[in-house]
Design a protein around this motif. Structure first.
Motif, PDB file in Angstrom:
ATOM      1  N   PRO A 129       4.295  80.685  90.763  1.00 16.40           N
ATOM      2  CA  PRO A 129       3.147  80.275  91.595  1.00 16.40           C
ATOM      3  C   PRO A 129       2.855  81.185  92.793  1.00 16.40           C
ATOM      4  CG  PRO A 129       4.500  78.391  91.046  1.00 16.40           C
ATOM      5  CD  PRO A 129       5.225  79.587  90.531  1.00 16.40           C
ATOM      6  N   GLU A 130       3.830  82.003  93.207  1.00 21.53           N
ATOM      7  CA  GLU A 130       3.573  82.872  94.365  1.00 21.53           C
ATOM      8  C   GLU A 130       3.525  84.337  93.969  1.00 21.53           C
ATOM      9  OE1 GLU A 130       6.191  81.960  97.571  1.00 21.53           O
ATOM     10  OE2 GLU A 130       5.116  80.101  98.017  1.00 21.53           O
ATOM     11  N   ASP A 131       3.309  84.601  92.693  1.00 21.19           N
ATOM     12  CA  ASP A 131       3.256  85.987  92.220  1.00 21.19           C
ATOM     13  C   ASP A 131       2.077  86.719  92.851  1.00 21.19           C
ATOM     14  OD1 ASP A 131       4.465  87.407  89.399  1.00 21.19           O
ATOM     15  OD2 ASP A 131       2.704  88.313  90.315  1.00 21.19           O
ATOM     16  N   GLU A 132       2.285  88.020  93.087  1.00 19.54           N
ATOM     17  CA  GLU A 132       1.222  88.843  93.691  1.00 19.54           C
ATOM     18  C   GLU A 132      -0.048  88.870  92.853  1.00 19.54           C
ATOM     19  OE1 GLU A 132       2.094  92.803  94.968  1.00 19.54           O
ATOM     20  OE2 GLU A 132       4.035  92.169  95.739  1.00 19.54           O
ATOM     21  N   ALA A 149       7.119  87.234 101.047  1.00 16.40           N
ATOM     22  CA  ALA A 149       7.977  88.312 100.538  1.00 16.40           C
ATOM     23  C   ALA A 149       9.423  88.089 100.974  1.00 16.40           C
ATOM     24  CB  ALA A 149       7.469  89.667 101.031  1.00 16.40           C
ATOM     25  N   VAL A 150       9.605  87.719 102.252  1.00 13.89           N
ATOM     26  CA  VAL A 150      10.974  87.491 102.747  1.00 13.89           C
ATOM     27  C   VAL A 150      11.606  86.316 102.008  1.00 13.89           C
ATOM     28  CG1 VAL A 150      12.324  86.810 104.765  1.00 13.89           C
ATOM     29  CG2 VAL A 150      10.531  88.527 104.999  1.00 13.89           C
ATOM     30  N   LYS A 151      10.820  85.252 101.802  1.00 15.46           N
ATOM     31  CA  LYS A 151      11.342  84.087 101.080  1.00 15.46           C
ATOM     32  C   LYS A 151      11.740  84.447  99.653  1.00 15.46           C
ATOM     33  CE  LYS A 151       9.107  80.088 103.231  1.00 15.46           C
ATOM     34  NZ  LYS A 151       7.922  79.229 103.089  1.00 15.46           N
ATOM     35  N   LYS A 155      15.399  84.047  98.150  1.00 13.91           N
ATOM     36  CA  LYS A 155      15.629  83.205  96.975  1.00 13.91           C
ATOM     37  C   LYS A 155      16.295  84.018  95.857  1.00 13.91           C
ATOM     38  CE  LYS A 155      13.390  80.492  93.426  1.00 13.91           C
ATOM     39  NZ  LYS A 155      12.184  80.405  92.599  1.00 13.91           N
ATOM     40  N   MET A 156      15.813  85.253  95.685  1.00 14.16           N
ATOM     41  CA  MET A 156      16.365  86.110  94.633  1.00 14.16           C
ATOM     42  C   MET A 156      17.871  86.329  94.867  1.00 14.16           C
ATOM     43  SD  MET A 156      15.384  90.036  93.807  1.00 14.16           S
ATOM     44  CE  MET A 156      16.532  90.660  95.031  1.00 14.16           C
ATOM     45  N   ASN A 157      18.227  86.657  96.115  1.00 15.43           N
ATOM     46  CA  ASN A 157      19.635  86.871  96.432  1.00 15.43           C
ATOM     47  C   ASN A 157      20.452  85.607  96.217  1.00 15.43           C
ATOM     48  OD1 ASN A 157      19.614  89.595  97.114  1.00 15.43           O
ATOM     49  ND2 ASN A 157      18.871  89.182  99.169  1.00 15.43           N
ATOM     50  N   ARG A 158      19.875  84.472  96.607  1.00 16.87           N
ATOM     51  CA  ARG A 158      20.576  83.195  96.455  1.00 16.87           C
ATOM     52  C   ARG A 158      20.862  82.926  94.973  1.00 16.87           C
ATOM     53  NH1 ARG A 158      18.597  78.392  96.045  1.00 16.87           N
ATOM     54  NH2 ARG A 158      16.467  78.932  96.654  1.00 16.87           N
ATOM     55  N   LEU A 159      19.857  83.156  94.124  1.00 14.50           N
ATOM     56  CA  LEU A 159      20.030  82.911  92.692  1.00 14.50           C
ATOM     57  C   LEU A 159      21.035  83.890  92.072  1.00 14.50           C
ATOM     58  CD1 LEU A 159      16.421  82.085  91.487  1.00 14.50           C
ATOM     59  CD2 LEU A 159      18.269  80.519  92.034  1.00 14.50           C
ATOM     60  N   HIS A 160      20.980  85.150  92.527  1.00 13.93           N
ATOM     61  CA  HIS A 160      21.935  86.133  92.003  1.00 13.93           C
ATOM     62  C   HIS A 160      23.365  85.748  92.377  1.00 13.93           C
ATOM     63  CE1 HIS A 160      18.786  89.593  91.603  1.00 13.93           C
ATOM     64  NE2 HIS A 160      18.544  88.581  90.804  1.00 13.93           N
ATOM     65  N   LEU A 161      23.539  85.305  93.630  1.00 13.83           N
ATOM     66  CA  LEU A 161      24.869  84.873  94.070  1.00 13.83           C
ATOM     67  C   LEU A 161      25.329  83.669  93.253  1.00 13.83           C
ATOM     68  CD1 LEU A 161      24.463  85.229  97.938  1.00 13.83           C
ATOM     69  CD2 LEU A 161      26.112  86.462  96.531  1.00 13.83           C
TER      70      LEU A 161
END
Lengths: 173, 143
Positions: A129-132, A149-151, A155-161
């Motif tokens: 839903p927030e894609d460029e 972008a920061v969010k 989120k990406m880092n959180r999911l990778h972790l």
């Protein structure tokens, strides 16, 4: 008197160190994790020709961390150069969320000659839903774009972790 | 005494650095590279061309998959009538499909260009082309 003075000058340094050292350690950890640990996670030991299995591991792991059920790849392409050691594999996988909604997961791996294994390069849930792709000229505004972008990165880092250190292992959704 | 030895070492190092710079600079020119290290020259060029062809093909595929994902969103919106976020509306979805179409045309073109560049390098290699040090031989490149 001098010892007291020296001690009073030392305190700000201790406080600064107490703030900076964990911050720098955290940043250093995330750089190591993002550049070295996560790309290689669970892909070690697979040969170049094991690209389909590597894609499956990467796709399932990511779908699971996103809370999606992995249904398999729509297409997968393997390409390698004739002069040199580079090889690439990419594809789009079909996934479903808990309410049955369809999603497309892009998975892209690169062969690392140096490490002798497949590495995750760039994977994402497409057209979220927030894609460029949904941005227009003036919506969202510049400030909202920064926040989004920061969010996204957070989120990406959180999911990778979660994918690497979480309790659930890939494929258990 | 020690000062003089130090100076001499510096001189030698400086000379070595200058020679290395000149060598590297010359090897960066196709004239010298094709004349003295043609194998390395063509390996590098063909490797570059192969990598960029693969990259362009991947970009094309990414766009195709993204378009598919956008169309799925459009279907879901029509089916449920619920938008997953404030940015996703019928209008932005249709706009996204148009953007993807424009990108698809550009990227299909990029794939063709990359394929042509690779074919050109392979052709030059097969012909044993060397740049030569005069302007006339250079003007024949790629023919």
């Amino acid at each position: 008197m001098d010892a007291k003075k020296a001690a009073s000058r030392l305190w700000p340094k201790i406080v600064a160190a107490a703030v900076l050292v964990p911050l720098l350690a955290g940043a250093g950890f995330m750089i190591w994790f993002g550049a070295w640990r996560y790309p290689a996670f669970e892909l070690a030991g697979l040969p170049k020709t094991g690209y389909a299995e590597a894609m499956d591991i990467a796709g399932r792991g990511m779908a699971q961390s996103e809370g999606l059920a992995f249904e398999g790849f729509d297409f997968m392409k393997y390409r390698q150069v004739e002069r040199g050691s580079e090889a690439f594999v990419w594809g789009a996988a079909k996934c479903r969320d808990a309410s049955g909604g369809q999603h497309v997961l892009w998975v892209y791996l690169e062969w690392s000659g140096k490490r002798g294994q497949w590495l995750r390069n760039y994977s994402l849930v497409m057209a979220d839903p927030e894609d460029e792709i949904f941005y227009t000229r003036d919506n969202p505004g510049q400030w909202d774009r920064i926040v989004m972008a920061v969010k996204r990165i957070w989120k990406m880092n959180r999911l990778h972790l979660a994918e690497v250190y979480g309790d659930q292992k890939p494929g258990t959704f | 005494m020690g000062g003089k030895t130090f100076e001499r070492v510096l001189r030698v190092l400086l000379l070595a650095a200058l020679l290395l710079t000149a060598y590297k600079g010359l090897m960066a020119t196709p004239e010298f590279a094709t004349a003295f290290f043609p194998e390395r020259f063509y390996r590098g060029k063909i490797n570059d061309a192969e990598n960029s062809l693969i990259m362009k093909e991947r970009h094309y595929d990414f766009n195709e998959a993204l378009d598919k994902a956008v169309r799925i969103q459009l279907e879901e919106l029509a089916r449920t009538g619920e938008s997953p976020g404030p940015l996703v509306t019928g209008q932005t979805l249709r706009l996204a499909i148009e953007k993807n179409e424009a990108k698809r045309l550009r990227e299909a073109d990029s794939v063709l260009v990359a394929r042509e560049k690779l074919a050109r390098m392979l052709r030059l290699e097969a012909a044993g082309w060397r740049m030569g040090f005069d302007c006339e031989s250079a003007s024949g490149a790629g023919r």
